[in-house]
Design an enzyme around this catalytic site. Structure first.
Site, mmCIF file in Angstrom:
data_model
loop_
_atom_site.group_PDB
_atom_site.id
_atom_site.type_symbol
_atom_site.label_atom_id
_atom_site.label_comp_id
_atom_site.label_asym_id
_atom_site.label_seq_id
_atom_site.Cartn_x
_atom_site.Cartn_y
_atom_site.Cartn_z
ATOM 1 N N ASP A 17 0.829 -1.023 0.196
ATOM 2 C CA ASP A 17 -0.071 0.171 0.191
ATOM 3 C C ASP A 17 1.009 1.264 -0.064
ATOM 4 O OD1 ASP A 17 -2.296 1.474 -0.030
ATOM 5 O OD2 ASP A 17 -2.794 1.156 2.082
ATOM 6 N N ASN A 65 -10.516 -3.693 -6.671
ATOM 7 C CA ASN A 65 -9.762 -2.388 -7.476
ATOM 8 C C ASN A 65 -10.303 -2.231 -8.802
ATOM 9 O OD1 ASN A 65 -6.517 -3.346 -6.331
ATOM 10 N ND2 ASN A 65 -7.943 -1.843 -5.579
ATOM 11 N N SER A 184 -8.576 -5.459 4.432
ATOM 12 C CA SER A 184 -9.051 -5.040 2.933
ATOM 13 C C SER A 184 -9.288 -6.500 2.083
ATOM 14 C CB SER A 184 -8.073 -4.366 2.162
ATOM 15 O OG SER A 184 -7.677 -3.131 2.919
#
Ligand code: FPP
Length: 228
Positions: A17, A65, A184
């Site tokens: 990230d 995403n 996530s």
């Protein structure tokens, strides 16, 4: 100093990230952050042998995403293509086995073809680089449970046997960069007894030395698996 037994990690997973923030901090376009992110991936893969790990799993593209702007998705897919093309010979030479978790068949047809070629050509490798592509852990668990049910009994063992990670060692350590503390939708089942390691470093700045630090820290942790 007490002599705690030292343990060696077999399987580490990383939520990479901070590419976007890295780019912003350097006044560069977002795509440059992702490009530098690929360089960080390359450094780690080159160091894989020296870590002693059997498997490194990287969260490259989640099933969520797809919600990003089209241009960014195009950039990420372009980087993926270039990475496979440029680094595959090195994988083969260094005995790195590529594995994909997630439904990669939903990616562009040419990428699917490149990935399948890479999977076949690296199948004999001794250390595994597992890349999560179009991966969502809840979806993976739901599918595995449905497949387990279709096969008869639903138990933790039969579900685990249908996960994408069924052939990988148990997850020992999960790392997330950039100061965020979230899973996530990544390896929810697999991290039931994993240790966690967080760093403020943004992904493009992550080096094999950071991984070494995380592994040293892991080696000193006491794992209890619910017992005492
Ligand atoms: C998170 O940064 C990173 C991603 C969503 C993509 C990770 C992908 C790579 C490192 C490159 C592709 C990988 C391979 C294996 C070729 P972010 O964009 O969410 O950063 P931000 O939170 O700072 O905006």
């Amino acid at each position: 100093m007490t002599d705690l037994p030292q343990q060696r990690a077999r399987h580490v997973a990383i939520i990479m990230d901070g590419n976007g923030r890295w780019a912003k901090r350097h006044h560069l376009p977002r795509a440059m952050g992702h490009q530098k992110g690929v360089e960080a991936v390359r450094r780690l893969v080159r160091a894989l042998e020296s870590t002693g790990l059997e498997c490194l799993t990287l969260y490259a593209f989640s099933s969520e995403n797809w919600k990003r702007p089209e241009e960014e998705i195009r950039d990420l897919m372009g980087l993926m293509r270039r990475f496979i093309k440029s680094d595959l010979p090195e994988f083969v030479e260094n005995g790195v086995r590529l594995k994909i978790i997630g439904d990669y068949t939903a990616l562009d047809a040419d990428i699917v073809e490149m990935l399948e070629d890479a999977l076949a050509r690296t199948a004999g490798g001794g250390r595994t680089l597992a890349v999560a592509l179009n991966y969502g852990s809840q979806q993976e668990i739901a599918r595995a449970a449905a497949e387990a049910a279709a096969g008869g009994e639903v138990t933790t063992e039969t579900i685990a046997a249908h996960l994408d990670t069924a052939d990988l060692p148990p997850l020992d350590l999960l790392i997330r960069t950039s100061g965020e503390h979230r899973l996530s939708n990544f390896l929810l089942w697999q991290s039931a007894y994993a240790e966690f390691w967080f760093t403020e470093e943004l992904w493009p700045d992550f080096t094999p030395e950071h991984l070494s630090q995380a592994l040293d820290d892991f080696a000193r942790r006491e794992r209890r698996y619910g017992g005492r």
